[in-house]
Design an enzyme around this catalytic site. Structure first.
Site, mmCIF file in Angstrom:
data_model
loop_
_atom_site.group_PDB
_atom_site.id
_atom_site.type_symbol
_atom_site.label_atom_id
_atom_site.label_comp_id
_atom_site.label_asym_id
_atom_site.label_seq_id
_atom_site.Cartn_x
_atom_site.Cartn_y
_atom_site.Cartn_z
ATOM 1 N N ILE A 8 0.868 -1.171 0.000
ATOM 2 C CA ILE A 8 0.000 0.000 0.000
ATOM 3 C C ILE A 8 0.904 1.220 0.000
ATOM 4 C CG2 ILE A 8 -1.691 1.282 1.369
ATOM 5 C CD1 ILE A 8 -2.727 -1.440 2.348
ATOM 6 N N HIS A 10 0.888 4.229 1.087
ATOM 7 C CA HIS A 10 1.123 5.058 2.275
ATOM 8 C C HIS A 10 1.625 4.285 3.490
ATOM 9 C CE1 HIS A 10 -0.419 8.416 0.093
ATOM 10 N NE2 HIS A 10 -1.519 7.750 -0.194
ATOM 11 N N CYS A 11 1.989 3.039 3.320
ATOM 12 C CA CYS A 11 2.509 2.228 4.414
ATOM 13 C C CYS A 11 3.992 2.557 4.624
ATOM 14 C CB CYS A 11 2.335 0.747 4.075
ATOM 15 S SG CYS A 11 3.157 -0.368 5.225
ATOM 16 N N ASP A 12 4.373 2.855 5.865
ATOM 17 C CA ASP A 12 5.763 3.208 6.162
ATOM 18 C C ASP A 12 6.736 2.084 5.823
ATOM 19 O OD1 ASP A 12 5.096 5.749 7.049
ATOM 20 O OD2 ASP A 12 4.963 5.137 9.156
ATOM 21 N N ARG A 15 7.230 1.956 2.147
ATOM 22 C CA ARG A 15 8.099 3.083 1.746
ATOM 23 C C ARG A 15 9.570 2.754 2.000
ATOM 24 N NH1 ARG A 15 4.830 8.216 4.231
ATOM 25 N NH2 ARG A 15 3.117 8.179 2.741
#
Length: 115
Positions: A8, A10-12, A15
């Protein structure tokens, strides 16, 4: 060999994995579960390979928002149905390097795969 990173946007943790791959010059395709979805056959294959218990993200807010009825006594069939319905329940990232899938992000493990 095509490398695909599933997760996903926006998942840290996703990223961090993407940053690691970019910094190490690893070419990959990114597949966003929320935007692009996931099909039953692929999720079932991952479950067979990695285990549904490992694949089910029980730490996220999506899991915590489920009702007690949905969480209690969960089995493979119910877990897969929930992950298909709510892809945020899939632990991420899932790195597909062709003949193998790697769940989660560990820079040391990625280094053994690509360096």
């Amino acid at each position: 060999m095509t490398t695909t990173l599933y997760g996903i946007t926006h998942c840290d943790t996703v990223r961090k994995a993407r940053r690691w791959l970019d910094e190490h010059g690893v070419a990959y395709d990114f597949h966003d579960f929320r935007r692009d979805g996931i099909d039953r056959q692929q999720l079932g294959a991952w479950s067979d390979e990695l285990g549904w218990e490992a694949l089910l993200n029980r730490r996220g807010t999506t899991w915590r928002k489920l009702s007690d009825v949905q969480r209690d006594g969960i089995d493979a069939a119910r877990a897969l149905a929930l992950m298909l319905e709510q892809p945020a329940l899939i632990k991420r990232p899932v790195l597909d390097i062709g003949g193998r899938r790697v769940l989660g992000f560990d820079p040391r493990e990625y280094a053994t795969l690509f360096d």
